[in-house]
Write a protein that holds these residues in place. Sequence first.
Motif, PDB file in Angstrom:
ATOM      1  N   THR A 177       0.828  -1.207   0.000  1.00 43.85           N
ATOM      2  CA  THR A 177       0.000   0.000   0.000  1.00 43.85           C
ATOM      3  C   THR A 177       0.864   1.260   0.000  1.00 43.85           C
ATOM      4  OG1 THR A 177      -0.188   0.051   2.427  1.00 43.85           O
ATOM      5  CG2 THR A 177      -1.842  -1.209   1.227  1.00 43.85           C
ATOM      6  N   ASN A 178       2.071   1.190   0.541  1.00 41.36           N
ATOM      7  CA  ASN A 178       2.979   2.329   0.455  1.00 41.36           C
ATOM      8  C   ASN A 178       3.357   2.597  -1.001  1.00 41.36           C
ATOM      9  OD1 ASN A 178       3.010   2.409   3.299  1.00 41.36           O
ATOM     10  ND2 ASN A 178       4.758   1.018   3.394  1.00 41.36           N
ATOM     11  N   GLN A 179       3.612   1.528  -1.743  1.00 39.89           N
ATOM     12  CA  GLN A 179       3.916   1.689  -3.159  1.00 39.89           C
ATOM     13  C   GLN A 179       2.698   2.217  -3.907  1.00 39.89           C
ATOM     14  OE1 GLN A 179       4.987  -1.889  -5.267  1.00 39.89           O
ATOM     15  NE2 GLN A 179       5.576  -0.777  -7.120  1.00 39.89           N
ATOM     16  N   ALA A 180       1.513   1.751  -3.531  1.00 39.79           N
ATOM     17  CA  ALA A 180       0.292   2.248  -4.165  1.00 39.79           C
ATOM     18  C   ALA A 180       0.124   3.744  -3.928  1.00 39.79           C
ATOM     19  CB  ALA A 180      -0.920   1.484  -3.634  1.00 39.79           C
ATOM     20  N   LEU A 198       0.313   9.331  -5.910  1.00 34.59           N
ATOM     21  CA  LEU A 198       0.866  10.683  -5.819  1.00 34.59           C
ATOM     22  C   LEU A 198       1.475  11.098  -7.153  1.00 34.59           C
ATOM     23  CD1 LEU A 198       1.576  13.116  -4.011  1.00 34.59           C
ATOM     24  CD2 LEU A 198       3.689  11.923  -3.398  1.00 34.59           C
ATOM     25  N   MET A 199       2.228  10.206  -7.800  1.00 34.61           N
ATOM     26  CA  MET A 199       2.845  10.534  -9.081  1.00 34.61           C
ATOM     27  C   MET A 199       1.801  10.836 -10.142  1.00 34.61           C
ATOM     28  SD  MET A 199       6.020  10.283  -8.311  1.00 34.61           S
ATOM     29  CE  MET A 199       5.510  10.695  -6.645  1.00 34.61           C
ATOM     30  N   ARG A 200       0.724  10.055 -10.151  1.00 41.83           N
ATOM     31  CA  ARG A 200      -0.285  10.182 -11.202  1.00 41.83           C
ATOM     32  C   ARG A 200      -1.238  11.348 -10.984  1.00 41.83           C
ATOM     33  NH1 ARG A 200      -1.954   3.737 -11.297  1.00 41.83           N
ATOM     34  NH2 ARG A 200      -0.092   2.972 -12.381  1.00 41.83           N
ATOM     35  N   ASN A 201      -1.411  11.762  -9.744  1.00 40.64           N
ATOM     36  CA  ASN A 201      -2.465  12.729  -9.431  1.00 40.64           C
ATOM     37  C   ASN A 201      -1.969  14.028  -8.814  1.00 40.64           C
ATOM     38  OD1 ASN A 201      -5.162  11.071  -9.868  1.00 40.64           O
ATOM     39  ND2 ASN A 201      -3.766   9.709  -8.782  1.00 40.64           N
ATOM     40  N   TYR A 202      -0.653  14.273  -8.828  1.00 38.15           N
ATOM     41  CA  TYR A 202      -0.161  15.456  -8.112  1.00 38.15           C
ATOM     42  C   TYR A 202      -0.687  16.751  -8.725  1.00 38.15           C
ATOM     43  CZ  TYR A 202       3.321  16.742 -11.652  1.00 38.15           C
ATOM     44  OH  TYR A 202       3.941  17.153 -12.800  1.00 38.15           O
ATOM     45  N   LEU A 210      -5.227  12.265   2.765  1.00 45.58           N
ATOM     46  CA  LEU A 210      -6.148  11.434   2.001  1.00 45.58           C
ATOM     47  C   LEU A 210      -6.099  10.000   2.510  1.00 45.58           C
ATOM     48  CD1 LEU A 210      -5.335  12.612  -1.650  1.00 45.58           C
ATOM     49  CD2 LEU A 210      -6.974  13.597  -0.027  1.00 45.58           C
ATOM     50  N   LEU A 211      -7.257   9.381   2.593  1.00 49.88           N
ATOM     51  CA  LEU A 211      -7.339   7.959   2.917  1.00 49.88           C
ATOM     52  C   LEU A 211      -7.641   7.209   1.631  1.00 49.88           C
ATOM     53  CD1 LEU A 211      -7.356   5.708   5.071  1.00 49.88           C
ATOM     54  CD2 LEU A 211      -9.828   6.064   5.276  1.00 49.88           C
ATOM     55  N   LEU A 212      -6.749   6.299   1.268  1.00 44.37           N
ATOM     56  CA  LEU A 212      -6.878   5.517   0.041  1.00 44.37           C
ATOM     57  C   LEU A 212      -7.120   4.054   0.378  1.00 44.37           C
ATOM     58  CD1 LEU A 212      -3.770   6.967  -1.863  1.00 44.37           C
ATOM     59  CD2 LEU A 212      -6.125   7.833  -1.920  1.00 44.37           C
ATOM     60  N   LYS A 213      -7.828   3.386  -0.516  1.00 39.40           N
ATOM     61  CA  LYS A 213      -8.036   1.948  -0.382  1.00 39.40           C
ATOM     62  C   LYS A 213      -7.424   1.243  -1.592  1.00 39.40           C
ATOM     63  CE  LYS A 213     -12.122   0.290   0.776  1.00 39.40           C
ATOM     64  NZ  LYS A 213     -13.546  -0.155   0.636  1.00 39.40           N
ATOM     65  N   VAL A 214      -6.599   0.245  -1.334  1.00 40.83           N
ATOM     66  CA  VAL A 214      -5.990  -0.554  -2.386  1.00 40.83           C
ATOM     67  C   VAL A 214      -6.864  -1.787  -2.596  1.00 40.83           C
ATOM     68  CG1 VAL A 214      -3.897  -1.723  -3.166  1.00 40.83           C
ATOM     69  CG2 VAL A 214      -3.729   0.296  -1.697  1.00 40.83           C
ATOM     70  N   ILE A 215      -7.351  -1.949  -3.815  1.00 40.77           N
ATOM     71  CA  ILE A 215      -8.323  -2.989  -4.127  1.00 40.77           C
ATOM     72  C   ILE A 215      -7.631  -4.218  -4.708  1.00 40.77           C
ATOM     73  CG2 ILE A 215     -10.432  -3.531  -5.393  1.00 40.77           C
ATOM     74  CD1 ILE A 215     -10.781  -1.311  -3.354  1.00 40.77           C
ATOM     75  N   TYR A 220      -4.040  -7.366  -8.594  1.00 41.72           N
ATOM     76  CA  TYR A 220      -3.700  -6.166  -9.352  1.00 41.72           C
ATOM     77  C   TYR A 220      -2.475  -5.438  -8.822  1.00 41.72           C
ATOM     78  CZ  TYR A 220      -8.508  -6.957 -10.855  1.00 41.72           C
ATOM     79  OH  TYR A 220      -9.661  -7.518 -11.331  1.00 41.72           O
ATOM     80  N   GLY A 221      -1.872  -5.930  -7.755  1.00 38.97           N
ATOM     81  CA  GLY A 221      -0.716  -5.247  -7.195  1.00 38.97           C
ATOM     82  C   GLY A 221      -1.099  -3.875  -6.658  1.00 38.97           C
ATOM     83  N   PRO A 222      -0.231  -2.876  -6.824  1.00 38.01           N
ATOM     84  CA  PRO A 222      -0.501  -1.559  -6.254  1.00 38.01           C
ATOM     85  C   PRO A 222      -1.239  -0.612  -7.208  1.00 38.01           C
ATOM     86  CG  PRO A 222       1.731  -1.618  -7.076  1.00 38.01           C
ATOM     87  CD  PRO A 222       1.144  -2.979  -7.363  1.00 38.01           C
ATOM     88  N   ASP A 223      -1.795  -1.127  -8.296  1.00 39.04           N
ATOM     89  CA  ASP A 223      -2.300  -0.256  -9.355  1.00 39.04           C
ATOM     90  C   ASP A 223      -3.747   0.189  -9.199  1.00 39.04           C
ATOM     91  OD1 ASP A 223       0.086  -0.145 -10.766  1.00 39.04           O
ATOM     92  OD2 ASP A 223      -0.347  -1.973 -11.886  1.00 39.04           O
ATOM     93  N   VAL A 224      -4.570  -0.565  -8.492  1.00 38.22           N
ATOM     94  CA  VAL A 224      -5.986  -0.212  -8.388  1.00 38.22           C
ATOM     95  C   VAL A 224      -6.226   0.420  -7.019  1.00 38.22           C
ATOM     96  CG1 VAL A 224      -8.367  -1.044  -8.507  1.00 38.22           C
ATOM     97  CG2 VAL A 224      -6.593  -2.114  -9.918  1.00 38.22           C
ATOM     98  N   VAL A 225      -6.406   1.739  -7.025  1.00 39.78           N
ATOM     99  CA  VAL A 225      -6.522   2.516  -5.800  1.00 39.78           C
ATOM    100  C   VAL A 225      -7.799   3.348  -5.850  1.00 39.78           C
ATOM    101  CG1 VAL A 225      -5.440   4.271  -4.329  1.00 39.78           C
ATOM    102  CG2 VAL A 225      -4.018   2.622  -5.560  1.00 39.78           C
ATOM    103  N   GLU A 226      -8.517   3.340  -4.746  1.00 41.53           N
ATOM    104  CA  GLU A 226      -9.765   4.095  -4.629  1.00 41.53           C
ATOM    105  C   GLU A 226      -9.606   5.139  -3.526  1.00 41.53           C
ATOM    106  OE1 GLU A 226     -13.790   2.918  -2.386  1.00 41.53           O
ATOM    107  OE2 GLU A 226     -13.494   1.812  -4.264  1.00 41.53           O
ATOM    108  N   LEU A 227     -10.039   6.361  -3.815  1.00 42.54           N
ATOM    109  CA  LEU A 227     -10.013   7.419  -2.811  1.00 42.54           C
ATOM    110  C   LEU A 227     -11.210   7.244  -1.882  1.00 42.54           C
ATOM    111  CD1 LEU A 227      -8.974  10.091  -1.616  1.00 42.54           C
ATOM    112  CD2 LEU A 227     -10.357  11.290  -3.335  1.00 42.54           C
TER     113      LEU A 227
END
Length: 248
Positions: A181-184, A189-193, A207-212, A217-224
């Motif tokens: 989840t740290n990598q997620a 952050l890189m994609r949405n700064y 922000l609280l994020l959820k890794v799905i 899917y690894g760290p790629d699918v993240v929900e705010l």
Amino acid sequence: MNDDVRNIVLGLIAAGISAALGWVARTYLWRRKLRRKQAFFGLPGNSECLLVVNRDAGGDGAVHRHDVFALLELSALIKDCAAHAQIVSHDSAQQGFGERTEFCVGGPGSNRRMAAHLQSLLPGVKINTGPEPGPDRAAFQVGSERYRLEPGTSEHVLLARLTGGPDARPVFLLCGQRAITNQAASRYLMRNYEKLQRKHRNGSFVLLLKVINSQAYGPDVVELVGDVTRTAQAPLPAAPRPSHRATG
């Protein structure tokens, strides 16, 4: 010089002027974008920043591979801003914050610096770091809400940008329930700064994020899950006192 030659020369001159103007415009836009990126991350050219490294909870002081990936992604960001990173261990970073930008990676159970940041900057956040197995192991409490860990299925991470004043450099917290989840959070952050900068300017946010379904899917699918800035910066609500029945 006949008309045909004159037209060719004029065409070449016009093409050269257009190319030069296009180059100037692209350079201006690139520099403006770079300045905005540097301002958001607190990384002006040739500046120094800290990368605070945690340890793998079960790895005898080693760094988990997903945390290494997160650090590599952050290092690429720092290089893009023409800044320089100093990598320090979580238990040797004995200094304040605000003079240099800091990226702090890992939960409080594996990162003492993160634990100190949470205690002093985010009093409304409590993380269960106890080793006892159970449904609340590694659970997040943000205000009155609790977010449990479901390994590989539903995992949470806090992504925060915090500043101590208008002239202070920010500290970025990537505080997850697991290393993946740290990598997620670093990828989010890189994609949405740019979007975060438009919304929050250069101010603080949490922000609280959820890794799905990280097992697939690894760290790629993240929900705010939500912006919890106010809740995280306010003290935790007092626990209700147990009631006592009168006896007689």
